[in-house]
Motif scaffolding. Structure first.
Motif, mmCIF file in Angstrom:
data_model
loop_
_atom_site.group_PDB
_atom_site.id
_atom_site.type_symbol
_atom_site.label_atom_id
_atom_site.label_comp_id
_atom_site.label_asym_id
_atom_site.label_seq_id
_atom_site.Cartn_x
_atom_site.Cartn_y
_atom_site.Cartn_z
ATOM 1 N N ILE A 1 0.840 -1.200 0.000
ATOM 2 C CA ILE A 1 0.000 0.000 0.000
ATOM 3 C C ILE A 1 0.875 1.249 0.000
ATOM 4 O O ILE A 1 1.800 1.381 0.798
ATOM 5 N N SER A 2 0.584 2.174 -0.920
ATOM 6 C CA SER A 2 1.307 3.449 -0.983
ATOM 7 C C SER A 2 0.411 4.486 -1.633
ATOM 8 O O SER A 2 -0.683 4.168 -2.116
ATOM 9 N N ASP A 3 0.885 5.716 -1.680
ATOM 10 C CA ASP A 3 0.121 6.775 -2.338
ATOM 11 C C ASP A 3 0.005 6.534 -3.835
ATOM 12 O O ASP A 3 -0.918 7.013 -4.480
ATOM 13 N N ALA A 4 0.960 5.768 -4.398
ATOM 14 C CA ALA A 4 0.962 5.529 -5.842
ATOM 15 C C ALA A 4 -0.195 4.636 -6.271
ATOM 16 O O ALA A 4 -0.725 4.779 -7.366
ATOM 17 N N GLY A 5 -0.603 3.685 -5.424
ATOM 18 C CA GLY A 5 -1.686 2.780 -5.783
ATOM 19 C C GLY A 5 -1.759 1.600 -4.845
ATOM 20 O O GLY A 5 -0.842 1.357 -4.053
ATOM 21 N N THR A 6 -2.843 0.867 -4.963
ATOM 22 C CA THR A 6 -3.084 -0.245 -4.034
ATOM 23 C C THR A 6 -3.546 -1.521 -4.729
ATOM 24 O O THR A 6 -4.007 -2.445 -4.070
ATOM 25 N N SER A 7 -3.421 -1.599 -6.061
ATOM 26 C CA SER A 7 -3.974 -2.746 -6.788
ATOM 27 C C SER A 7 -2.890 -3.548 -7.493
ATOM 28 O O SER A 7 -1.885 -2.996 -7.953
ATOM 29 N N ILE A 8 -3.114 -4.867 -7.575
ATOM 30 C CA ILE A 8 -2.264 -5.749 -8.359
ATOM 31 C C ILE A 8 -3.152 -6.668 -9.191
ATOM 32 O O ILE A 8 -4.330 -6.858 -8.885
ATOM 33 N N GLU A 9 -2.578 -7.216 -10.247
ATOM 34 C CA GLU A 9 -3.246 -8.241 -11.042
ATOM 35 C C GLU A 9 -2.388 -9.492 -11.027
ATOM 36 O O GLU A 9 -1.182 -9.424 -11.267
ATOM 37 N N ILE A 10 -3.013 -10.627 -10.732
ATOM 38 C CA ILE A 10 -2.322 -11.914 -10.657
ATOM 39 C C ILE A 10 -2.805 -12.786 -11.801
ATOM 40 O O ILE A 10 -4.011 -13.013 -11.949
ATOM 41 N N GLU A 11 -1.867 -13.280 -12.591
ATOM 42 C CA GLU A 11 -2.206 -14.177 -13.702
ATOM 43 C C GLU A 11 -2.157 -15.635 -13.272
ATOM 44 O O GLU A 11 -2.955 -16.450 -13.742
ATOM 45 N N SER A 12 -1.223 -15.965 -12.363
ATOM 46 C CA SER A 12 -1.116 -17.351 -11.922
ATOM 47 C C SER A 12 -0.276 -17.463 -10.659
ATOM 48 O O SER A 12 0.532 -16.584 -10.348
ATOM 49 N N LEU A 13 -0.491 -18.549 -9.943
ATOM 50 C CA LEU A 13 0.356 -18.984 -8.839
ATOM 51 C C LEU A 13 0.846 -20.381 -9.196
ATOM 52 O O LEU A 13 0.044 -21.250 -9.532
ATOM 53 N N THR A 14 2.170 -20.596 -9.135
ATOM 54 C CA THR A 14 2.730 -21.910 -9.421
ATOM 55 C C THR A 14 3.581 -22.346 -8.240
ATOM 56 O O THR A 14 4.425 -21.578 -7.758
ATOM 57 N N LEU A 15 3.345 -23.572 -7.766
ATOM 58 C CA LEU A 15 4.112 -24.152 -6.679
ATOM 59 C C LEU A 15 4.855 -25.363 -7.237
ATOM 60 O O LEU A 15 4.232 -26.272 -7.789
ATOM 61 N N VAL A 16 6.189 -25.368 -7.108
ATOM 62 C CA VAL A 16 7.012 -26.449 -7.642
ATOM 63 C C VAL A 16 7.646 -27.202 -6.480
ATOM 64 O O VAL A 16 8.390 -26.615 -5.687
ATOM 65 N N ASN A 17 7.338 -28.484 -6.373
ATOM 66 C CA ASN A 17 7.970 -29.353 -5.389
ATOM 67 C C ASN A 17 9.353 -29.702 -5.949
ATOM 68 O O ASN A 17 9.494 -30.576 -6.792
ATOM 69 N N LEU A 18 10.382 -28.986 -5.486
ATOM 70 C CA LEU A 18 11.697 -29.085 -6.107
ATOM 71 C C LEU A 18 12.313 -30.472 -5.971
ATOM 72 O O LEU A 18 13.043 -30.919 -6.854
ATOM 73 N N SER A 19 12.023 -31.172 -4.889
ATOM 74 C CA SER A 19 12.558 -32.532 -4.727
ATOM 75 C C SER A 19 12.023 -33.450 -5.823
ATOM 76 O O SER A 19 12.793 -34.159 -6.489
ATOM 77 N N LEU A 20 10.716 -33.452 -6.044
ATOM 78 C CA LEU A 20 10.128 -34.310 -7.063
ATOM 79 C C LEU A 20 10.521 -33.854 -8.466
ATOM 80 O O LEU A 20 10.738 -34.672 -9.362
ATOM 81 N N TRP A 21 10.611 -32.544 -8.649
ATOM 82 C CA TRP A 21 10.970 -32.000 -9.969
ATOM 83 C C TRP A 21 12.390 -32.417 -10.346
ATOM 84 O O TRP A 21 12.662 -32.815 -11.469
ATOM 85 N N ARG A 22 13.314 -32.352 -9.381
ATOM 86 C CA ARG A 22 14.707 -32.756 -9.654
ATOM 87 C C ARG A 22 14.815 -34.249 -9.907
ATOM 88 O O ARG A 22 15.583 -34.690 -10.766
ATOM 89 N N GLN A 23 14.036 -35.051 -9.186
ATOM 90 C CA GLN A 23 14.038 -36.501 -9.412
ATOM 91 C C GLN A 23 13.578 -36.823 -10.839
ATOM 92 O O GLN A 23 14.170 -37.668 -11.516
ATOM 93 N N ALA A 24 12.513 -36.137 -11.266
ATOM 94 C CA ALA A 24 11.984 -36.395 -12.611
ATOM 95 C C ALA A 24 12.951 -35.914 -13.689
ATOM 96 O O ALA A 24 13.046 -36.518 -14.758
ATOM 97 N N ALA A 25 13.679 -34.830 -13.393
ATOM 98 C CA ALA A 25 14.600 -34.276 -14.373
ATOM 99 C C ALA A 25 15.885 -35.091 -14.465
ATOM 100 O O ALA A 25 16.587 -35.065 -15.466
ATOM 101 N N GLY A 26 16.148 -35.838 -13.376
ATOM 102 C CA GLY A 26 17.296 -36.477 -13.318
ATOM 103 C C GLY A 26 18.145 -37.444 -13.353
ATOM 104 O O GLY A 26 19.108 -37.852 -13.633
#
Length: 199
Positions: free
Chosen positions: A174-199
């Motif tokens: 919050i500031s004098d400049a503005g108080t709004s945001i727009e969210i396109e997505s939230l992504t959660l990556v389980n890095l342990s599983l992601w590294r196993q699959a990549a690896g």
């Protein structure tokens, strides 16, 4: 049937059908916790109509809107400040299955967001709260008018209980400049599983 009766009647019927369709789709928007059901728990993405799962709390308002990139979540602060705890302000709540999948593992939190043209905030803050076991500090990111990715990693503490106590807090600064945001997505990556699959 005369044209001057037929066409207005068809128009009224079309308006009624469109209204019913909008009402039905509004009632069927996803609500509640973010879950990893039907995934392998490596990458959990919340976008489109699933953004409706966002809880704005008492100090903000949220609105699903269509932009040039598709459906986005608009969040606007209504007070002068937010509560310190992510679960008391604007947030996504994580379901118990995600708590179990993320427990004791490193997770990357990525929010794709921007500052809107009107009343746009200069920055946003993101925090991960892992129930009573611990949480991150609020991570601050400066925004631009174009959608960008804002991310950090968090080693999620080992959960003592899986009851849906984990939250991802996302709020405009919050500031004098503005108080709004727009969210396109939230992504959660389980890095342990992601590294196993990549690896």
């Amino acid at each position: 049937m005369k044209d001057y009766i037929f066409f207005p009647l068809v128009f009224c019927l079309a308006v009624l059908l469109v209204g019913l369709a909008l009402q039905t789709s509004g009632d069927s928007l996803p609500t509640g916790s973010v879950s990893g059901a039907d995934t392998d728990y490596r990458i959990i993405r919340v976008d489109g109509l699933d953004l409706n799962r966002f809880d704005a709390g008492e100090d903000a308002v949220r609105l699903l809107a269509r932009s040039d990139t598709g459906i986005v979540l608009q969040v606007r602060a209504t007070g002068e400040d937010f509560p310190g705890s992510p679960d008391a302000g604007p947030h996504f709540r994580l379901a118990a299955d995600l708590e179990t999948a993320f427990s004791g593992r490193p997770v990357r939190v990525n929010v794709r967001a921007r500052s809107p043209d009107i009343d746009g905030a200069e920055a946003l803050e993101i925090a991960y709260m892992a129930g009573p076991e611990g949480r991150t500090r609020w991570q601050r990111f400066e925004l631009t008018e174009r959608f960008s990715n804002y991310a950090f990693n968090f080693n999620v503490p080992e959960a003592q209980f899986s009851q849906g106590f984990d939250f991802i807090g996302i709020r405009p600064v919050i500031s004098d400049a503005g108080t709004s945001i727009e969210i396109e997505s939230l992504t959660l990556v389980n890095l342990s599983l992601w590294r196993q699959a990549a690896g």
